[in-house]
Write a protein that holds these residues in place. Structure first.
Motif, short mmCIF file in Angstrom:
data_model
loop_
_atom_site.label_atom_id
_atom_site.label_comp_id
_atom_site.label_asym_id
_atom_site.label_seq_id
_atom_site.Cartn_x
_atom_site.Cartn_y
_atom_site.Cartn_z
N GLN A 156 0.94 -1.05 0.05
CA GLN A 156 0.07 0.00 0.22
C GLN A 156 0.72 0.99 0.17
OE1 GLN A 156 -3.51 0.13 -0.06
NE2 GLN A 156 -3.38 -2.02 -0.32
N THR A 157 0.82 2.10 -1.06
CA THR A 157 1.55 3.35 -0.86
C THR A 157 1.42 4.04 0.13
OG1 THR A 157 1.19 3.43 -3.60
CG2 THR A 157 1.98 5.37 -2.32
N ARG A 158 0.31 4.16 0.90
CA ARG A 158 0.06 4.99 2.03
C ARG A 158 0.92 4.45 3.12
NH1 ARG A 158 -3.84 2.91 5.69
NH2 ARG A 158 -4.99 1.00 4.75
N HIS A 159 0.99 3.20 3.45
CA HIS A 159 2.06 2.83 4.26
C HIS A 159 3.44 3.04 4.24
CE1 HIS A 159 -0.96 -0.82 4.72
NE2 HIS A 159 -1.42 0.03 5.25
N ALA A 160 3.86 3.05 2.89
CA ALA A 160 5.28 3.65 2.61
C ALA A 160 5.58 5.06 2.93
CB ALA A 160 5.62 3.28 0.98
N GLN A 161 4.40 5.73 2.58
CA GLN A 161 4.49 7.43 2.86
C GLN A 161 4.35 7.40 4.33
OE1 GLN A 161 4.75 9.75 0.50
NE2 GLN A 161 5.52 10.54 2.39
N GLN A 162 3.79 6.78 5.10
CA GLN A 162 3.69 7.02 6.51
C GLN A 162 4.86 6.56 7.08
OE1 GLN A 162 0.30 4.32 7.72
NE2 GLN A 162 -1.21 5.77 7.00
N ASP A 163 5.62 5.69 6.74
CA ASP A 163 6.94 5.04 7.20
C ASP A 163 8.01 6.22 6.99
OD1 ASP A 163 6.27 3.06 8.57
OD2 ASP A 163 6.99 1.44 7.37
N CYS A 164 7.82 6.91 5.68
CA CYS A 164 8.77 7.77 5.21
C CYS A 164 8.66 9.02 5.89
CB CYS A 164 8.53 8.06 3.67
SG CYS A 164 9.60 9.19 3.01
N ASP A 165 7.30 9.37 6.34
CA ASP A 165 7.26 10.37 7.14
C ASP A 165 7.90 10.31 8.46
OD1 ASP A 165 6.11 11.80 5.25
OD2 ASP A 165 4.05 11.45 5.82
N ARG A 166 7.68 9.05 9.03
CA ARG A 166 8.39 8.68 10.27
C ARG A 166 9.62 9.10 10.58
NH1 ARG A 166 7.26 3.27 11.91
NH2 ARG A 166 7.44 4.03 14.20
N ILE A 167 10.36 8.19 9.29
CA ILE A 167 12.02 8.32 9.51
C ILE A 167 12.47 9.84 9.11
CG2 ILE A 167 13.84 7.50 7.87
CD1 ILE A 167 12.22 5.05 7.57
N THR A 168 11.62 10.42 8.40
CA THR A 168 11.94 11.77 8.12
C THR A 168 11.99 12.83 9.55
OG1 THR A 168 11.19 11.78 5.84
CG2 THR A 168 11.48 14.12 6.81
N ALA A 169 11.07 12.24 10.40
CA ALA A 169 10.89 13.08 11.53
C ALA A 169 11.91 12.31 12.56
CB ALA A 169 9.46 12.54 12.29
N ALA A 170 12.26 10.97 12.56
CA ALA A 170 13.39 10.63 13.09
C ALA A 170 14.68 11.15 12.99
CB ALA A 170 13.66 9.16 12.97
N LEU A 171 14.88 11.47 11.55
CA LEU A 171 16.14 12.14 11.15
C LEU A 171 16.37 13.48 11.30
CD1 LEU A 171 16.54 10.31 7.69
CD2 LEU A 171 17.94 9.81 9.76
N ASP A 172 15.24 14.29 11.71
CA ASP A 172 15.16 15.67 11.75
C ASP A 172 16.21 16.06 12.64
OD1 ASP A 172 14.51 18.25 11.26
OD2 ASP A 172 12.91 18.27 12.98
N GLY A 173 17.10 17.08 12.23
CA GLY A 173 18.28 17.52 13.09
C GLY A 173 19.52 16.67 13.20
N ARG A 174 19.46 15.45 12.85
CA ARG A 174 20.40 14.46 13.05
C ARG A 174 20.82 13.99 11.85
NH1 ARG A 174 17.69 9.58 15.74
NH2 ARG A 174 19.95 8.93 16.36
N GLU A 175 20.70 14.56 10.61
CA GLU A 175 20.80 13.82 9.27
C GLU A 175 22.37 13.85 9.26
OE1 GLU A 175 19.02 16.37 9.64
OE2 GLU A 175 17.25 16.46 8.66
N THR A 176 23.15 14.74 9.75
CA THR A 176 24.69 14.98 9.42
C THR A 176 25.39 14.35 10.62
OG1 THR A 176 24.60 17.24 10.29
CG2 THR A 176 24.37 16.87 8.07
N THR A 177 24.92 14.00 11.72
CA THR A 177 25.62 13.55 12.81
C THR A 177 25.48 12.03 13.09
OG1 THR A 177 23.73 13.89 14.36
CG2 THR A 177 25.22 15.61 14.06
N LEU A 178 24.62 11.34 12.18
CA LEU A 178 24.19 9.64 12.42
C LEU A 178 25.49 9.12 12.05
CD1 LEU A 178 20.46 9.54 11.80
CD2 LEU A 178 21.69 9.23 13.92
N VAL A 179 25.98 9.51 10.89
CA VAL A 179 27.21 8.72 10.11
C VAL A 179 28.03 9.71 9.75
CG1 VAL A 179 28.04 7.37 8.31
CG2 VAL A 179 25.56 7.22 9.03
N PRO A 180 29.34 9.83 10.60
CA PRO A 180 30.43 10.70 10.46
C PRO A 180 30.64 11.03 9.00
CG PRO A 180 30.64 9.45 12.09
CD PRO A 180 29.77 8.77 11.40
N GLY A 181 30.71 12.42 8.80
CA GLY A 181 31.20 12.72 7.15
C GLY A 181 30.04 12.62 6.28
#
Length: 220
Positions: A156-181
């Motif tokens: 279901q496309t909506r399931h993918a979009q929901q998980d995409c939104d959740r992961i985006t929220a989890a990454l917010d502010g941490r995109e450049t710190t999770l994996v060095p460089g």
């Protein structure tokens, strides 16, 4: 003196001649369509009910030779919107039996647009399966990087979009710190069935937990 409808004395008008030439070109294209080869970057002509539409292809969700992922396009080019329907339909699973051949501009007169119609809600193609790709790209403008995690297929496309939104929220502010460089991001794209072994089933684990576990493994 009698004359045929649409024909003035002395021959066809320029407009009528152009219409006749376009009709002949359309018939010739229908009689001898240019064969489409899987993997080709050329747009294709696909049958949508009694009409013919232009479609853009891409690898993914292509279970063998019988299905391919396509996005219906405006007949005048690969990028303009076909009213608002292109975005509503998104990527679709098209049976290769519906492919007439490589798109030819002569087919434009056989489209919904030429008939003054919008694309119907039901175009006879199911939505393509989708997947999420979590990538780590270097921050030095080299664009080098790799895919950390592939999650799919989503039925279901909506399931993918929901998980995409959740992961985006989890990454917010941490995109450049999770994996060095690197900068970590998530993208939403059709599922590539040929690489199915590389994907994690989204219905057997939580997507955000999968991301956390992957990041921990990548930085351990």
């Amino acid at each position: 003196m009698f004359r045929r409808c649409g024909q003035a004395r002395g021959g066809l008008s320029r407009e009528d001649q152009a219409a006749v030439d376009a009709f002949r070109a359309m018939l010739a294209a229908l009689r001898s369509p240019e064969p489409w080869t899987p993997g080709s970057a050329q747009d294709i002509a696909v049958r949508v009910g009694p009409f013919i539409e232009r479609a853009h292809t891409r690898p993914g969700d292509d279970h063998g030779p019988d299905l391919i992922a396509v996005a219906l396009q405006d007949p005048d080019g690969p990028y303009p919107l076909y009213s608002t329907r292109r975005w509503k339909h998104g990527w679709l699973r098209c049976e290769t039996a519906k492919i007439l051949g490589v798109w030819n501009p002569a087919y434009a007169v056989l489209t919904h647009a030429a008939a003054g119609l919008d694309l119907p809600d039901d175009v006879g193609m199911a939505p393509a399966h989708y997947a999420l790709y979590i990538d780590a790209r270097r921050r030095d403008d080299s664009r080098d990087g790799h895919t950390l995690l592939r999650i799919g297929p989503y039925t279901q496309t909506r399931h993918a979009q929901q998980d995409c939104d959740r992961i985006t929220a989890a990454l917010d502010g941490r995109e450049t710190t999770l994996v060095p460089g690197h900068r970590v991001s998530v993208r939403f794209a059709p599922f590539d069935v040929s690489d199915h072994r590389l994907f994690t089933d989204p219905y057997k684990a939580d997507a955000v937990a999968l991301l956390a576990a992957t990041i921990e493994g990548a930085t351990a």
